[in-house]
Write a protein that holds these residues in place. Structure first.
Motif, PDB file in Angstrom:
ATOM      1  N   ALA A  35       0.835  -1.202   0.000  1.00 24.49           N
ATOM      2  CA  ALA A  35       0.000   0.000   0.000  1.00 24.49           C
ATOM      3  C   ALA A  35       0.873   1.257   0.000  1.00 24.49           C
ATOM      4  N   LEU A  36       1.933   1.242   0.786  1.00 19.27           N
ATOM      5  CA  LEU A  36       2.843   2.388   0.830  1.00 19.27           C
ATOM      6  C   LEU A  36       3.513   2.621  -0.526  1.00 19.27           C
ATOM      7  N   ALA A  37       3.733   1.526  -1.254  1.00 14.59           N
ATOM      8  CA  ALA A  37       4.361   1.627  -2.573  1.00 14.59           C
ATOM      9  C   ALA A  37       3.357   1.985  -3.671  1.00 14.59           C
ATOM     10  N   GLY A  38       2.081   2.133  -3.280  1.00 17.53           N
ATOM     11  CA  GLY A  38       1.053   2.479  -4.253  1.00 17.53           C
ATOM     12  C   GLY A  38       0.516   1.298  -5.034  1.00 17.53           C
ATOM     13  N   ARG A  39       0.898   0.082  -4.640  1.00 12.23           N
ATOM     14  CA  ARG A  39       0.428  -1.104  -5.368  1.00 12.23           C
ATOM     15  C   ARG A  39      -0.973  -1.520  -4.905  1.00 12.23           C
TER      16      ARG A  39
ATOM     17  N   PRO B 151      -4.760   2.661   0.017  1.00 12.75           N
ATOM     18  CA  PRO B 151      -4.524   2.845   1.455  1.00 12.75           C
ATOM     19  C   PRO B 151      -5.564   2.065   2.249  1.00 12.75           C
ATOM     20  N   CYS B 152      -5.119   1.314   3.243  1.00 15.14           N
ATOM     21  CA  CYS B 152      -6.034   0.435   3.966  1.00 15.14           C
ATOM     22  C   CYS B 152      -5.475   0.102   5.339  1.00 15.14           C
TER      23      CYS B 152
ATOM     24  N   LEU C  38      -8.551  -7.900  -4.791  1.00 18.33           N
ATOM     25  CA  LEU C  38      -8.054  -6.761  -5.572  1.00 18.33           C
ATOM     26  C   LEU C  38      -9.192  -5.849  -6.027  1.00 18.33           C
ATOM     27  N   ALA C  39     -10.406  -6.385  -6.126  1.00 17.79           N
ATOM     28  CA  ALA C  39     -11.544  -5.538  -6.444  1.00 17.79           C
ATOM     29  C   ALA C  39     -11.770  -4.523  -5.331  1.00 17.79           C
ATOM     30  N   ALA C  40     -11.419  -4.933  -4.107  1.00 22.10           N
ATOM     31  CA  ALA C  40     -11.592  -4.034  -2.968  1.00 22.10           C
ATOM     32  C   ALA C  40     -10.354  -3.204  -2.685  1.00 22.10           C
ATOM     33  N   TYR C  41      -9.166  -3.799  -2.894  1.00 25.22           N
ATOM     34  CA  TYR C  41      -7.945  -3.140  -2.455  1.00 25.22           C
ATOM     35  C   TYR C  41      -6.973  -2.773  -3.589  1.00 25.22           C
ATOM     36  N   GLY C  42      -7.266  -3.192  -4.795  1.00 27.07           N
ATOM     37  CA  GLY C  42      -6.360  -2.875  -5.898  1.00 27.07           C
ATOM     38  C   GLY C  42      -6.265  -1.379  -6.129  1.00 27.07           C
ATOM     39  N   SER C  43      -5.083  -0.901  -6.482  1.00 27.76           N
ATOM     40  CA  SER C  43      -4.879   0.548  -6.621  1.00 27.76           C
ATOM     41  C   SER C  43      -5.581   1.046  -7.865  1.00 27.76           C
TER      42      SER C  43
END
Length: 208
Positions: free
Chosen positions: A150-154, A157-158, A203-208
């Motif tokens: 998340a920090l790397a933008g992949r 933010p969560c 990834l549907a929920a957390y993908g960047s």
């Protein structure tokens, strides 16, 4: 040097006894397993077993915890693959998910669950310790990897702890629902399908 070698030999012998003990307990159950059988299969004298581990309950506890640590180590190695997931995050997560499922339905993990559940009434603290060393440890390691992604933008933010718990639930939920965590074998194609579906939803929920 001689003292160090002797100490190393003692540690190795103890580990060998614990490995054999876990196999025998898994095969016969706690009540039917006997120390003599464990000693025979380990290739040591019965008093040697007692020299390393005082009694049958102590032997059982240490054998189960050693197996739990081995399962945890396998899973931590798998999660560590997310340190460098490459360009295709979906593929990397799917590979990690699939490998985690392989360990989850593997013989050692199945035996570990069965043995701890069978002794839940008499040794409730053991079950809690196994859970802490396996499931909780894996969730913490996965949360750390997801936080870094998340920090790397992949990833978006969560809360990485919640994200890790949800991903693990997506993986184990389908197998629990079908009562296959205790099955003798789960086809690789089914594990792959569960892994792919879990990662797609994640990834549907957390993908960047």
């Amino acid at each position: 040097m001689t003292g160090a070698t002797a100490a190393r030999g003692r540690i190795d012998k103890r580990q060998a006894i614990l490995n054999v003990a876990f196999t025998v307990f898994a095969r016969r159950g706690y009540d039917k397993a006997c120390v003599q059988e464990i000693a025979d299969e380990a290739g040591v004298a019965k008093p040697t077993v007692y020299n390393h581990l005082n009694d049958k309950e102590t032997l059982f506890r240490h054998a189960v915890l050693a197996a739990a640590d081995a399962v945890a180590a396998e899973n931590l190695d798998i999660v560590e693959r997310l340190r460098d997931p490459g360009d295709d995050l979906s593929a990397a997560l799917t590979d990690v998910a699939y490998r985690l499922l392989e360990v989850c339905v593997g013989e050692r993990a199945r035996d570990l669950r069965r043995l701890t559940y069978a002794q839940l009434a008499s040794l409730p603290d053991l079950s809690a310790t196994v859970l802490e060393r396996t499931s909780h440890g894996i969730a913490e390691a996965l949360a750390d990897r997801l936080a870094r992604l998340a920090l790397a933008g992949r990833l978006r933010p969560c809360d990485p702890t919640v994200a890790a718990e949800q991903l693990l639930a997506l993986l184990t939920g389908p197998l629990e629902r079908r009562s296959q965590l205790g099955a003798r074998a789960v086809p690789a194609t089914e594990l792959r399908a569960v892994a792919q579906a879990a990662v797609h939803t994640f990834l549907a929920a957390y993908g960047s």
